[in-house]
Write an enzyme that holds these catalytic residues in place. Structure first.
Site, PDB file in Angstrom:
ATOM      1  N   GLY A  12       0.800  -1.222   0.000  1.00 27.67           N
ATOM      2  CA  GLY A  12       0.000   0.000   0.000  1.00 27.67           C
ATOM      3  C   GLY A  12       0.833   1.271   0.000  1.00 27.67           C
ATOM      4  O   GLY A  12       2.066   1.227  -0.009  1.00 27.67           O
ATOM      5  N   ILE A  36      -2.181  -8.895   0.405  1.00 27.63           N
ATOM      6  CA  ILE A  36      -3.150  -9.833  -0.197  1.00 27.63           C
ATOM      7  C   ILE A  36      -2.839 -10.096  -1.671  1.00 27.63           C
ATOM      8  O   ILE A  36      -3.233 -11.117  -2.230  1.00 27.63           O
ATOM      9  CB  ILE A  36      -4.596  -9.327   0.007  1.00 27.63           C
ATOM     10  CG1 ILE A  36      -5.594 -10.457  -0.236  1.00 27.63           C
ATOM     11  CG2 ILE A  36      -4.884  -8.120  -0.882  1.00 27.63           C
ATOM     12  CD1 ILE A  36      -6.943 -10.221   0.372  1.00 27.63           C
ATOM     13  N   TYR A 141     -15.320   3.368   8.319  1.00 28.98           N
ATOM     14  CA  TYR A 141     -13.865   3.417   8.530  1.00 28.98           C
ATOM     15  C   TYR A 141     -13.560   3.987   9.923  1.00 28.98           C
ATOM     16  O   TYR A 141     -12.783   3.405  10.692  1.00 28.98           O
ATOM     17  CB  TYR A 141     -13.254   4.300   7.441  1.00 28.98           C
ATOM     18  CG  TYR A 141     -11.772   4.554   7.563  1.00 28.98           C
ATOM     19  CD1 TYR A 141     -10.856   3.523   7.438  1.00 28.98           C
ATOM     20  CD2 TYR A 141     -11.286   5.851   7.767  1.00 28.98           C
ATOM     21  CE1 TYR A 141      -9.486   3.770   7.509  1.00 28.98           C
ATOM     22  CE2 TYR A 141      -9.930   6.109   7.832  1.00 28.98           C
ATOM     23  CZ  TYR A 141      -9.033   5.066   7.712  1.00 28.98           C
ATOM     24  OH  TYR A 141      -7.686   5.317   7.780  1.00 28.98           O
ATOM     25  N   ILE A 171      -1.994  11.446   4.068  1.00 25.58           N
ATOM     26  CA  ILE A 171      -0.561  11.285   3.781  1.00 25.58           C
ATOM     27  C   ILE A 171      -0.332  11.508   2.285  1.00 25.58           C
ATOM     28  O   ILE A 171      -0.985  10.900   1.442  1.00 25.58           O
ATOM     29  CB  ILE A 171      -0.064   9.875   4.196  1.00 25.58           C
ATOM     30  CG1 ILE A 171      -0.348   9.612   5.682  1.00 25.58           C
ATOM     31  CG2 ILE A 171       1.436   9.723   3.894  1.00 25.58           C
ATOM     32  CD1 ILE A 171       0.337  10.533   6.670  1.00 25.58           C
TER      33      ILE A 171
HETATM   34  C1  AKB Z   1      -8.548   8.432   4.259  1.00 25.01           C
HETATM   35  O1  AKB Z   1      -8.727   9.487   3.636  1.00 25.01           O
HETATM   36  O2  AKB Z   1      -9.412   7.575   4.432  1.00 25.01           O
HETATM   37  C2  AKB Z   1      -7.185   8.196   4.884  1.00 25.01           C
HETATM   38  C3  AKB Z   1      -7.158   8.653   6.299  1.00 25.01           C
HETATM   39  C4  AKB Z   1      -7.090  10.100   6.617  1.00 25.01           C
HETATM   40  O3  AKB Z   1      -7.185   7.847   7.175  1.00 25.01           O
HETATM   41  N1  AKB Z   1      -6.175   8.833   4.121  1.00 25.01           N
END
Ligand code: AKB
Length: 318
Positions: A12, A36, A141, A171
């Site tokens: 990744g 994976i 998430y 990032i």
């Molecule tokens: C996302 O945008 O989902 C990621 C994060 C900020 O965890 N880059």
């Protein structure tokens, strides 16, 4: 002493660069990279294919390679998580508990598992977001990241495991492209600036989000990974900041080097995710507990990004 480290999600955006940095510190033969995908991104890796949902195979790899620590990066990010919420829960939660359980059973010395600004939601103070605050995310998430932090802290207290993690901001990097995140625009904008001199942004012009250049992300992660555990008051969810920017700010920074660069805005479903995340982050706990300090700001990053991506473009590598 930690000798051998296994990475999950090593193909990744962060895994590919962080595992390279770890190989420099710990030695090539001591970094086992897994993902994976059937093949590694880098040819000479100690690479093993691993689905993090396969706990037996993970345990076997830990035994085979005599692993002391795991850097667990395999996860679905925020935008793709909204399209596939059940899959995001499955990979992010079951992958994480598999890693914690192997660490407990095999008595591993350390686990690093990243968290994210995705843990925050619209009920959190959006400016200078505190370390210890309300965590009520609106995305799957975010829910998995909050749960992962709580689960990690539980394993620290209940089993005495050494588990550490950071709340990564967006990032920005120029090696492996990010995939499925809300902050991905901040990478795509540089590639499109070089390739076509223009970018259509999926967030609106004044959407401010915390961001960080990859060299600072590597530094933060290795510094926390190597920090003295006894000095840490927090464990799994350190706030982490470098700079905060809007798409408009990024465009202005790019224009310093590419004066004709243009940007247009077409917000999509990711706008609502971005609106629920902080503008700016208070990372004083990281600064106090393990002496965190970033090196890059927006303009120094822009200069470097455009140089590296521009060189790739000239060589026909884009
Ligand atoms: C996302 O945008 O989902 C990621 C994060 C900020 O965890 N880059």
């Amino acid at each position: 002493m930690i000798k051998r480290i296994l990475f999950t999600g090593s193909n990744g955006q962060i895994g590919s660069e962080l595992s390279r940095a770890f190989r420099k510190i710990y030695g090539n033969e001591n970094v086992i990279v897994t993902d994976i995908a059937p093949n590694s991104k880098v040819a000479d890796d100690h690479y093993e294919q691993l689905d993090v949902l396969d706990a037996d195979r993970l345990a076997k790899l830990v035994d085979t390679y005599k692993v002391d620590a795991i850097v667990h990066l395999a996860a679905l990010l925020s935008a793709v998580g909204e399209q596939k919420p059940q899959l995001a829960w499955n990979i992010n939660m079951n992958g994480t508990i598999n890693v914690f359980e192997v660490a407990r059973e095999k008595k591993l010395q350390r686990v690093f598992v990243p968290s994210s600004i995705g843990v925050f939601g619209s009920t959190t103070p959006l400016d200078n977001t505190p370390q210890d605050t309300v965590l009520q995310p609106s995305t799957m998430y975010g829910i998995t990241k909050v749960s992962g932090e709580l689960l990690g802290d539980y394993y620290v207290k209940k089993y005495g495991l050494d588990i550490r993690g950071l709340r990564y901001p967006g990032i920005i990097s120029n090696d492996t492209l990010p995939g499925g995140g809300t902050t991905d625009y901040a990478v795509a904008i540089y590639y499109d600036a070089i390739k076509q001199g223009s970018y259509e942004c999926f967030l609106s012009e004044n959407t401010m989000l915390p961001m960080m250049y990859m060299p600072d992300c590597i530094k933060a992660t290795t510094d926390l990974f190597q920090a003295d555990f006894s000095k840490l008051k927090h464990h799994t969810g350190f706030n982490l900041a470098a700079f905060s920017v809007t798409p408009k700010d990024m465009a202005a920074s790019i224009r310093k080097y590419i004066p004709n660069f243009t940007i247009s805005y077409k917000p999509d479903f990711r706008q609502a995710i971005a609106d629920s995340w902080p503008n700016t982050i208070d990372d004083s706990a990281a600064r106090t507990e393990w002496q965190w300090k970033p090196n890059y700001d927006l303009d120094t990053m822009t200069q470097d990004m455009l140089k590296v991506i521009g060189d790739k473009h000239t060589k026909g590598l884009l």
